[in-house]
Design an enzyme around this catalytic site. Structure first.
Site, PDB file in Angstrom:
ATOM      1  N   HIS A   1       0.840  -1.200   0.000  1.00 46.44           N
ATOM      2  CA  HIS A   1       0.000   0.000   0.000  1.00 46.44           C
ATOM      3  C   HIS A   1       0.880   1.258   0.000  1.00 46.44           C
ATOM      4  O   HIS A   1       0.603   2.224  -0.710  1.00 46.44           O
ATOM      5  CB  HIS A   1      -0.871   0.063   1.267  1.00 46.44           C
ATOM      6  CG  HIS A   1      -1.934  -0.987   1.376  1.00 46.44           C
ATOM      7  ND1 HIS A   1      -2.043  -1.818   2.465  1.00 46.44           N
ATOM      8  CD2 HIS A   1      -2.969  -1.313   0.555  1.00 46.44           C
ATOM      9  CE1 HIS A   1      -3.091  -2.621   2.324  1.00 46.44           C
ATOM     10  NE2 HIS A   1      -3.665  -2.343   1.165  1.00 46.44           N
TER      11      HIS A   1
ATOM     12  N   LYS B   1     -18.096  -6.024   7.724  1.00 47.48           N
ATOM     13  CA  LYS B   1     -16.880  -6.822   7.505  1.00 47.48           C
ATOM     14  C   LYS B   1     -16.104  -6.910   8.801  1.00 47.48           C
ATOM     15  O   LYS B   1     -15.807  -5.885   9.418  1.00 47.48           O
ATOM     16  CB  LYS B   1     -15.995  -6.124   6.447  1.00 47.48           C
ATOM     17  CG  LYS B   1     -16.259  -6.541   5.018  1.00 47.48           C
ATOM     18  CD  LYS B   1     -15.029  -6.210   4.187  1.00 47.48           C
ATOM     19  CE  LYS B   1     -15.253  -6.185   2.716  1.00 47.48           C
ATOM     20  NZ  LYS B   1     -14.077  -5.657   2.000  1.00 47.48           N
TER      21      LYS B   1
ATOM     22  N   ARG C   1      -2.220  -5.885  -8.779  1.00 47.20           N
ATOM     23  CA  ARG C   1      -1.104  -6.811  -8.611  1.00 47.20           C
ATOM     24  C   ARG C   1      -1.124  -7.892  -9.683  1.00 47.20           C
ATOM     25  O   ARG C   1      -0.273  -7.973 -10.523  1.00 47.20           O
ATOM     26  CB  ARG C   1      -1.137  -7.425  -7.207  1.00 47.20           C
ATOM     27  CG  ARG C   1      -0.753  -6.443  -6.129  1.00 47.20           C
ATOM     28  CD  ARG C   1      -1.373  -6.768  -4.808  1.00 47.20           C
ATOM     29  NE  ARG C   1      -2.818  -6.663  -4.857  1.00 47.20           N
ATOM     30  CZ  ARG C   1      -3.629  -6.912  -3.850  1.00 47.20           C
ATOM     31  NH1 ARG C   1      -3.143  -7.323  -2.719  1.00 47.20           N
ATOM     32  NH2 ARG C   1      -4.926  -6.758  -3.979  1.00 47.20           N
TER      33      ARG C   1
ATOM     34  N   SER D   1      -3.065  -7.921   2.688  1.00 50.21           N
ATOM     35  CA  SER D   1      -3.205  -7.865   4.152  1.00 50.21           C
ATOM     36  C   SER D   1      -3.637  -9.209   4.725  1.00 50.21           C
ATOM     37  O   SER D   1      -3.248  -9.564   5.844  1.00 50.21           O
ATOM     38  CB  SER D   1      -4.208  -6.781   4.557  1.00 50.21           C
ATOM     39  OG  SER D   1      -3.780  -5.527   4.094  1.00 50.21           O
TER      40      SER D   1
END
Ligand code: ADP
Length: 159
Positions: free
Chosen positions: A17, A41, A90, A128
């Site tokens: 990040h 979440k 990515r 993460s």
């Protein structure tokens, strides 16, 4: 003043990040991290803890602000007069979701541009969730997070 927002969960912020934030902050006058405050979440860190970790990890950058929001990303961008949204890409697997999101955002707010950036190769496999999985099993993640985040991870997982 040209502003860009960087929305995400950041649970927690990683060097991937940061790599994106460092690159994008050079192209705009201000970059605003926007931490998603989504009670549906389940996250390891609270919104306040995630914001604190971002602030502490970006002290070397002078044009960064950290906010959180419960509203739509495009509405947040408009309210803060941001021109663009930055997202990291990515793998090809990121593409489908990011493409769909960018198109929905264009439909809702055509004036806000989504920009994609790739991180340095070192961080291409990092996210993460994987980071937390490794840290939970006491693996060494020091290469992938700022020192302050490493300390917070260790104390959270040992508590
Ligand atoms: P979200 O739930 O919105 O995907 P994340 O915190 O997982 O929140 O990611 C926020 C943004 O940062 C996304 O655009 C994601 O692709 C990007 N990102 C996450 N990890 C990396 C990384 N290692 N390198 C580059 N970009 C990343």
């Amino acid at each position: 003043m040209k502003k860009i927002i960087y929305p995400g969960t950041f649970d927690p912020i990683t060097n991937g990040h940061l790599d994106i934030a460092e690159r994008a902050s050079k192209l705009f006058d201000e970059l605003i991290f926007v931490v998603a405050n989504n009670p549906d979440k389940q996250q390891l860190f609270s919104v306040a803890e995630r914001m604190e970790m971002i602030s502490k990890s970006t002290g070397h950058l002078s044009n960064i602000r950290v906010e959180s929001t419960k509203i739509l990303t495009v509405d947040f961008a408009k309210e803060n007069s941001a021109l663009a949204i930055i997202r990291g890409l990515r793998h090809v697997s990121d593409f489908e979701y990011e493409f769909q999101m960018a198109m929905m955002n264009y439909n809702m707010a055509p004036e806000i541009t989504t920009i994609f950036m790739m991180p340095s190769e070192k961080y291409v496999h990092l996210n993460s969730s994987i980071l937390k999985d490794i840290a939970k099993l006491e693996g060494d993640v020091s290469e992938y997070v700022p020192v302050y985040v490493l300390e917070q991870l260790q104390s959270k997982l040992n508590s």
